[in-house]
Design a protein around this motif. Structure first.
Motif, mmCIF file in Angstrom:
data_model
loop_
_atom_site.group_PDB
_atom_site.id
_atom_site.type_symbol
_atom_site.label_atom_id
_atom_site.label_comp_id
_atom_site.label_asym_id
_atom_site.label_seq_id
_atom_site.Cartn_x
_atom_site.Cartn_y
_atom_site.Cartn_z
ATOM 1 N N LEU A 1 28.848 -40.246 8.851
ATOM 2 C CA LEU A 1 29.629 -40.167 10.426
ATOM 3 C C LEU A 1 29.980 -38.774 10.320
ATOM 4 N N PHE A 2 30.456 -38.294 9.411
ATOM 5 C CA PHE A 2 30.895 -36.579 9.597
ATOM 6 C C PHE A 2 29.600 -35.819 10.055
ATOM 7 N N PHE A 3 28.524 -36.286 9.087
ATOM 8 C CA PHE A 3 27.289 -35.288 9.077
ATOM 9 C C PHE A 3 26.656 -35.441 10.358
ATOM 10 N N ALA A 4 26.822 -36.573 10.998
ATOM 11 C CA ALA A 4 25.944 -36.906 12.261
ATOM 12 C C ALA A 4 26.928 -36.308 13.331
ATOM 13 N N MET A 5 28.143 -36.380 13.273
ATOM 14 C CA MET A 5 29.018 -35.787 14.428
ATOM 15 C C MET A 5 29.062 -34.060 14.266
ATOM 16 N N SER A 6 28.979 -33.703 13.093
ATOM 17 C CA SER A 6 28.489 -32.430 12.944
ATOM 18 C C SER A 6 27.338 -31.753 13.596
ATOM 19 N N ALA A 7 26.293 -32.486 13.253
ATOM 20 C CA ALA A 7 25.140 -32.220 13.711
ATOM 21 C C ALA A 7 24.964 -32.084 15.330
#
Length: 453
Positions: free
Chosen positions: A163-169
């Motif tokens: 979730l963190f990676f997706a929101m960061s992207a």
């Protein structure tokens, strides 16, 4: 009588071993030290993670080589005992207790701190005791139950990180000044700060060491344990690398952290507001729960290994519960030590862990050289590369990191080693005889144990 003697059950497959190791190292642990390590590396945390991962892969390689030779539980204790001698093995096993025995304390301290911050009316010691009772009970019930819990725990942490990676992207999409290699080659890159940060990050990779303590509970230890060791190191390292890279790209100016000890909260708020920050707290609690569960299981089995061969009192440490086939007395003892989380702080406990872990890592790298090159005389060009150069690099790296520990770590480690030396003198009758060696044959072990009942 040997038919009724309890023994560790071989129930773990490769996925169980990998999940156990990942739960032990805690995939989200990089976020707990994010601010401190970023400041130490002058804003080049991903570079420090990469250096630490490479260093740990050398040591993981050595663990994998020896786990094919010695499939008994006991980890570095067994490897050093059989390769470097029983007295050295005893001292390595004793010293690594600083790593295993006190690692659960850090997890319980983290749980108490974060939950007390979320619910100030409830003292942190209440949370510590509550989680301690639950985790101890789960471990007494058996490793299969721990393995099932690890699946949920690691899954929850990975879900949060995804979730963190997706929101960061999504946060980075559309930005025109993105420089993907900036964390690795950007301005301010200096070798010594990066190495200093890498030194503290090596503690985050302890999961690969923990896998070896389950060798006697793996269905195929010679095949699966070495694979799990490398997979845990690689998976953990890549997760840490991705988390640190996204963190740097989202929040590149580390001088603007509100508090370096909780810098990850600044990153979460920049990406997803207070909701993601709250989810971070939840993920860290889950991760600490999983690490405490796994580390308590590991140390109880190392104590069992040392008690089973007589290095520690066999009647206390070397027995399994007839009901659960687990070293229940050892698990309860570790739980008792973990009560110290109420009184100690993370910095003090970390001093214990650093000293013990790096001694164990160095001993394992040296054991590969002694076993294969010196004793087995495997000295072709390929052999010297596999059993001399590679573990030699691992040995050099771990010794370097060990010499850079704080003075407090050496004081605490020295006192602990002195106590171990007294115990060694006792079991060897004043060093006049060798300490007992580990029994590797299950049938002989059962016969010896049964004869003592």
């Amino acid at each position: 009588m040997s038919e009724t003697t309890p023994k560790l059950a071989r129930v773990l497959k490769l996925p169980h071993l990998v999940l156990f190791g990942l739960a032990y190292l805690v995939p989200t642990t990089i976020l707990t030290v994010y601010g401190v390590a970023t400041a130490m590396s002058n804003g080049h945390l991903p570079t420090a993670v990469l250096v630490a991962m490479v260093a740990m892969l050398f040591t993981a390689y050595s663990y994998g080589r020896l786990s094919r030779v010695y499939t008994s539980t006991g980890s570095a204790y067994v490897y050093a005992q059989r390769s470097l001698g029983p007295r050295t093995g005893f001292m390595v096993g004793w010293t690594m207790m600083l790593d295993y025995l006190f690692l659960p304390l850090i997890n319980y301290i983290t749980i108490g701190l974060y939950l007390n911050a979320q619910f100030p009316a409830v003292p942190d010691w209440v949370w510590i005791v509550g989680f301690l009772v639950v985790i101890t009970a789960l471990n007494v019930r058996g490793i299969a139950l721990v393995a099932k819990a690890n699946t949920v725990i690691v899954g929850a942490q990975v879900a949060f990180l995804l979730l963190f990676f997706a929101m960061s992207a999504r946060h980075l999409v559309g930005m025109t000044d993105i420089h993907p290699l900036a964390p690795f080659v950007g301005s301010g890159l200096e070798l010594l700060p990066v190495l200093s940060a890498a030194a503290i990050l090596t503690e985050s990779f302890l999961g690969f060491d923990a896998v070896t303590t389950l060798s006697e509970e793996a269905e195929n230890p010679r095949r699966d344990v070495p694979r799990a060791i490398i997979l845990v190191t690689l998976c953990g390292g890549l997760i840490f690398l991705a988390a640190s890279w996204f963190g740097h790209m989202v929040f590149p100016d580390h001088t603007r952290f509100t508090d370096v000890d909780s810098a990850a909260l600044d990153i979460m708020r920049a990406v997803g507001g207070d909701v993601l920050a709250a989810l971070l707290t939840t993920a860290l609690i889950i991760g600490s729960f999983g690490s405490a569960l796994s580390s308590q299981a590991s140390v109880s089995r190392v104590l069992y290994a040392m008690g089973r061969d007589g290095s520690l009192p066999r009647g206390v440490f070397g027995r399994l519960s007839k009901r659960y086939n687990t070293p229940a007395a050892n698990i309860l003892l570790v739980g008792g030590v973990a009560v110290g989380a109420i009184f100690l702080d993370i910095e003090t406990v970390a001093s214990f862990i650093s000293f013990g872990a790096l001694v164990a890592f160095a001993a394992v790298n040296l054991s590969v050289i002694i076993h294969f090159v010196v004793r087995e005389r495997m000295r072709t060009g390929a052999d010297l590369l596999k059993y001399g150069l590679v573990p030699g690099i691992g040995l050099s790296l771990t010794v370097y990191l060990w010499t850079n520990l704080s003075g407090l770590a050496f004081v605490i480690g020295g006192v602990w080693a002195a106590v171990g030396l007294v115990q060694l003198a006792y079991v060897t009758r004043g060093f006049r005889q060798e300490p007992p060696r580990m029994t590797f044959d299950d049938r002989l072990l059962e016969e010896r144990t049964a004869s003592e009942v």
